[in-house]
Design a protein around this motif. Structure first.
Motif, PDB file in Angstrom:
ATOM      1  N   GLY A  46      34.211  11.588 -24.957  1.00  0.00           N
ATOM      2  CA  GLY A  46      34.746  12.127 -23.579  1.00  0.00           C
ATOM      3  C   GLY A  46      34.733  13.790 -23.770  1.00  0.00           C
ATOM      4  O   GLY A  46      34.121  14.288 -24.640  1.00  0.00           O
ATOM      5  N   ARG A  47      35.265  14.398 -22.942  1.00  0.00           N
ATOM      6  CA  ARG A  47      35.287  15.725 -23.090  1.00  0.00           C
ATOM      7  C   ARG A  47      36.764  16.312 -22.788  1.00  0.00           C
ATOM      8  O   ARG A  47      37.425  15.540 -21.608  1.00  0.00           O
ATOM      9  N   LEU A  48      37.417  17.139 -23.159  1.00  0.00           N
ATOM     10  CA  LEU A  48      38.514  17.779 -23.012  1.00  0.00           C
ATOM     11  C   LEU A  48      38.379  18.812 -21.584  1.00  0.00           C
ATOM     12  O   LEU A  48      37.852  19.706 -21.741  1.00  0.00           O
ATOM     13  N   GLU A  49      39.018  18.503 -20.528  1.00  0.00           N
ATOM     14  CA  GLU A  49      38.866  19.339 -19.379  1.00  0.00           C
ATOM     15  C   GLU A  49      39.638  20.439 -18.987  1.00  0.00           C
ATOM     16  O   GLU A  49      39.410  21.363 -18.264  1.00  0.00           O
ATOM     17  N   TRP A  50      41.041  20.167 -19.554  1.00  0.00           N
ATOM     18  CA  TRP A  50      41.976  20.993 -19.151  1.00  0.00           C
ATOM     19  C   TRP A  50      43.270  20.854 -20.138  1.00  0.00           C
ATOM     20  O   TRP A  50      43.405  19.707 -20.714  1.00  0.00           O
ATOM     21  N   ILE A  51      43.960  22.034 -20.358  1.00  0.00           N
ATOM     22  CA  ILE A  51      45.060  21.990 -21.157  1.00  0.00           C
ATOM     23  C   ILE A  51      46.318  22.779 -20.482  1.00  0.00           C
ATOM     24  O   ILE A  51      46.144  23.792 -20.045  1.00  0.00           O
ATOM     25  N   GLY A  52      47.461  22.097 -20.488  1.00  0.00           N
ATOM     26  CA  GLY A  52      48.566  22.720 -20.187  1.00  0.00           C
ATOM     27  C   GLY A  52      49.843  22.456 -20.908  1.00  0.00           C
ATOM     28  O   GLY A  52      49.947  21.615 -21.496  1.00  0.00           O
ATOM     29  N   ILE A  53      50.829  23.735 -20.460  1.00  0.00           N
ATOM     30  CA  ILE A  53      51.829  23.518 -21.373  1.00  0.00           C
ATOM     31  C   ILE A  53      53.024  23.891 -20.373  1.00  0.00           C
ATOM     32  O   ILE A  53      52.817  24.658 -19.241  1.00  0.00           O
ATOM     33  N   ARG A  54      54.243  23.542 -20.819  1.00  0.00           N
ATOM     34  CA  ARG A  54      55.383  23.722 -19.897  1.00  0.00           C
ATOM     35  C   ARG A  54      56.308  24.865 -20.548  1.00  0.00           C
ATOM     36  O   ARG A  54      57.076  24.250 -21.614  1.00  0.00           O
ATOM     37  N   PRO A  55      56.200  25.995 -20.532  1.00  0.00           N
ATOM     38  CA  PRO A  55      57.072  26.915 -21.539  1.00  0.00           C
ATOM     39  C   PRO A  55      58.404  26.857 -21.052  1.00  0.00           C
ATOM     40  O   PRO A  55      59.558  26.842 -21.896  1.00  0.00           O
ATOM     41  N   VAL A  56      58.979  26.374 -19.730  1.00  0.00           N
ATOM     42  CA  VAL A  56      60.297  26.262 -19.337  1.00  0.00           C
ATOM     43  C   VAL A  56      60.310  24.907 -18.817  1.00  0.00           C
ATOM     44  O   VAL A  56      59.496  24.663 -17.727  1.00  0.00           O
ATOM     45  N   LEU A  87      50.783  20.992 -32.811  1.00  0.00           N
ATOM     46  CA  LEU A  87      51.471  21.258 -34.052  1.00  0.00           C
ATOM     47  C   LEU A  87      51.798  19.483 -34.465  1.00  0.00           C
ATOM     48  O   LEU A  87      52.164  18.574 -33.665  1.00  0.00           O
ATOM     49  N   THR A  88      51.372  19.029 -35.618  1.00  0.00           N
ATOM     50  CA  THR A  88      51.253  17.808 -36.439  1.00  0.00           C
ATOM     51  C   THR A  88      52.642  17.339 -36.254  1.00  0.00           C
ATOM     52  O   THR A  88      53.698  18.010 -36.418  1.00  0.00           O
ATOM     53  N   ASP A  89      52.769  16.124 -35.632  1.00  0.00           N
ATOM     54  CA  ASP A  89      53.920  15.445 -35.408  1.00  0.00           C
ATOM     55  C   ASP A  89      55.008  15.934 -34.534  1.00  0.00           C
ATOM     56  O   ASP A  89      56.362  15.717 -34.963  1.00  0.00           O
ATOM     57  N   ALA A  90      54.734  16.888 -33.434  1.00  0.00           N
ATOM     58  CA  ALA A  90      55.537  17.804 -32.810  1.00  0.00           C
ATOM     59  C   ALA A  90      55.050  17.699 -31.449  1.00  0.00           C
ATOM     60  O   ALA A  90      55.161  16.800 -30.723  1.00  0.00           O
ATOM     61  N   HIS A 149      58.004  23.593 -24.043  1.00  0.00           N
ATOM     62  CA  HIS A 149      59.237  23.385 -24.181  1.00  0.00           C
ATOM     63  C   HIS A 149      59.810  22.163 -24.607  1.00  0.00           C
ATOM     64  O   HIS A 149      60.792  21.952 -25.177  1.00  0.00           O
ATOM     65  N   ALA A 150      59.085  21.175 -24.580  1.00  0.00           N
ATOM     66  CA  ALA A 150      59.311  19.647 -24.827  1.00  0.00           C
ATOM     67  C   ALA A 150      60.144  19.546 -26.082  1.00  0.00           C
ATOM     68  O   ALA A 150      59.428  20.263 -27.162  1.00  0.00           O
ATOM     69  N   ARG A 151      61.147  18.705 -26.276  1.00  0.00           N
ATOM     70  CA  ARG A 151      61.917  18.676 -27.287  1.00  0.00           C
ATOM     71  C   ARG A 151      61.379  17.173 -27.930  1.00  0.00           C
ATOM     72  O   ARG A 151      61.620  16.268 -27.272  1.00  0.00           O
ATOM     73  N   VAL A 152      60.691  17.140 -28.939  1.00  0.00           N
ATOM     74  CA  VAL A 152      60.306  15.995 -29.382  1.00  0.00           C
ATOM     75  C   VAL A 152      60.529  15.630 -30.927  1.00  0.00           C
ATOM     76  O   VAL A 152      61.098  16.572 -31.547  1.00  0.00           O
ATOM     77  N   LYS A 153      60.709  14.380 -31.310  1.00  0.00           N
ATOM     78  CA  LYS A 153      61.265  14.130 -32.578  1.00  0.00           C
ATOM     79  C   LYS A 153      60.044  13.615 -33.585  1.00  0.00           C
ATOM     80  O   LYS A 153      59.246  13.009 -33.023  1.00  0.00           O
ATOM     81  N   ALA A 154      60.287  13.871 -34.632  1.00  0.00           N
ATOM     82  CA  ALA A 154      59.215  13.520 -35.676  1.00  0.00           C
ATOM     83  C   ALA A 154      58.898  12.103 -35.459  1.00  0.00           C
ATOM     84  O   ALA A 154      60.008  11.251 -35.595  1.00  0.00           O
ATOM     85  N   GLY A 155      57.610  11.600 -35.605  1.00  0.00           N
ATOM     86  CA  GLY A 155      57.427  10.144 -35.583  1.00  0.00           C
ATOM     87  C   GLY A 155      57.680   9.655 -34.025  1.00  0.00           C
ATOM     88  O   GLY A 155      57.406   8.370 -33.507  1.00  0.00           O
ATOM     89  N   GLY A 156      58.015  10.600 -33.069  1.00  0.00           N
ATOM     90  CA  GLY A 156      58.187  10.035 -31.659  1.00  0.00           C
ATOM     91  C   GLY A 156      56.817   9.645 -30.941  1.00  0.00           C
ATOM     92  O   GLY A 156      55.713  10.133 -31.243  1.00  0.00           O
ATOM     93  N   LYS A 157      57.022   8.894 -29.809  1.00  0.00           N
ATOM     94  CA  LYS A 157      55.638   8.300 -29.360  1.00  0.00           C
ATOM     95  C   LYS A 157      55.207   9.140 -27.963  1.00  0.00           C
ATOM     96  O   LYS A 157      54.163   8.887 -27.482  1.00  0.00           O
TER      97      LYS A 157
END
Length: 175
Positions: free
Chosen positions: A24-34, A48-51, A57-65
Motif C-alpha cells: 500500500g501507500r502512506l497517504e498522510w501523517i499527523g501528530i497531536r502536539p497538545v 520512536l521504537t516502542d513509543a 503528546h500521547a503517553r504510551v507505555k513500552a510494550g503497549g498496544k
C-alpha cells in the motif's frame, strides 16, 4: 460438511491470507502536539521504537498496544458519504496518526507491516470511534465512524516515516 476455506485446514487460510494485496501507500501523517487540540499534518515524522511519533503528546507505555493509530484512507470517502458530505473527510479530523491506502488494514490484525525502508509496526487491534467524533464531525459522526475507526499498533522498529512511503506486509512469523 466443511466449507473449503473454513475448519481445521490452516493451509487454506494461509493461502487466502496470501491473496491480500501486499503493498500500500502512506497517504498522510499527523501528530497531536497538545491534548484535545487539532492534529498537525506532516510530510514526515520520526517513529520512536516502542513509543510514539516524535512530537505527539500521547503517553504510551513500552510494550503497549496503542502506540500509534492508523486509518484506512479509502474509508475517508465512506465516512463522508454517511455524513452526506461530497468530499472525503480530512484525516486529521479523525484523530489518527497515519492514513494508509491500498491495503485492507483490518485484515492485517496481528501482522507486521513495514513503512519505507525503516519503520515496522505490529497491528494490535481496532481503534473504535469515541464521542469526540460527534464534536469533530457533528451529529452522526460517531455512527459514521463505526466500522471505520481504524487500527492501533506497536512500533516494533522506529525510523523516518514519509508521505508516499510504500507500506508492505511482512511475512508472518508462523509462516
Amino acid at each position: 460438511m466443511a466449507f473449503p476455506f473454513f475448519g481445521d485446514d490452516k493451509s487454506k487460510i494461509a493461502q487466502m491470507l496470501a491473496t491480500l494485496p501486499q503493498q500500500g501507500r502512506l497517504e498522510w501523517i499527523g501528530i497531536r502536539p497538545v491534548r484535545r487540540e487539532p492534529l498537525v499534518s506532516l510530510p514526515e515524522a520520526q517513529a520512536l521504537t516502542d513509543a510514539r511519533l516524535d512530537g505527539d503528546h500521547a503517553r504510551v507505555k513500552a510494550g503497549g498496544k496503542r502506540q500509534i493509530t492508523l486509518i484506512q484512507h479509502e474509508h475517508l470517502t465512506a465516512v463522508a458519504g454517511f455524513l452526506g458530505q461530497p468530499e472525503p473527510v480530512d484525516p486529521g479530523r479523525l484523530r489518527r496518526n497515519l492514513a494508509v491506502s491500498g491495503l485492507n488494514l483490518l485484515a492485517l490484525k496481528n501482522r507486521r507491516v513495514q513503512f519505507g525502508d525503516e519503520v515496522v509496526l505490529e497491528i494490535t487491534g481496532e481503534c473504535h470511534p469515541c464521542s469526540r467524533m460527534e464534536e469533530e464531525l457533528g451529529p452522526g459522526g460517531y455512527n459514521a465512524m463505526r466500522g471505520h475507526g481504524g487500527l492501533t499498533a506497536r512500533i516494533i522498529q522506529g525510523g523516518r516515516l514519509r508521505v508516499g512511503d510504500a507500506v508492505r506486509v511482512l511475512p508472518s512469523e508462523s509462516a
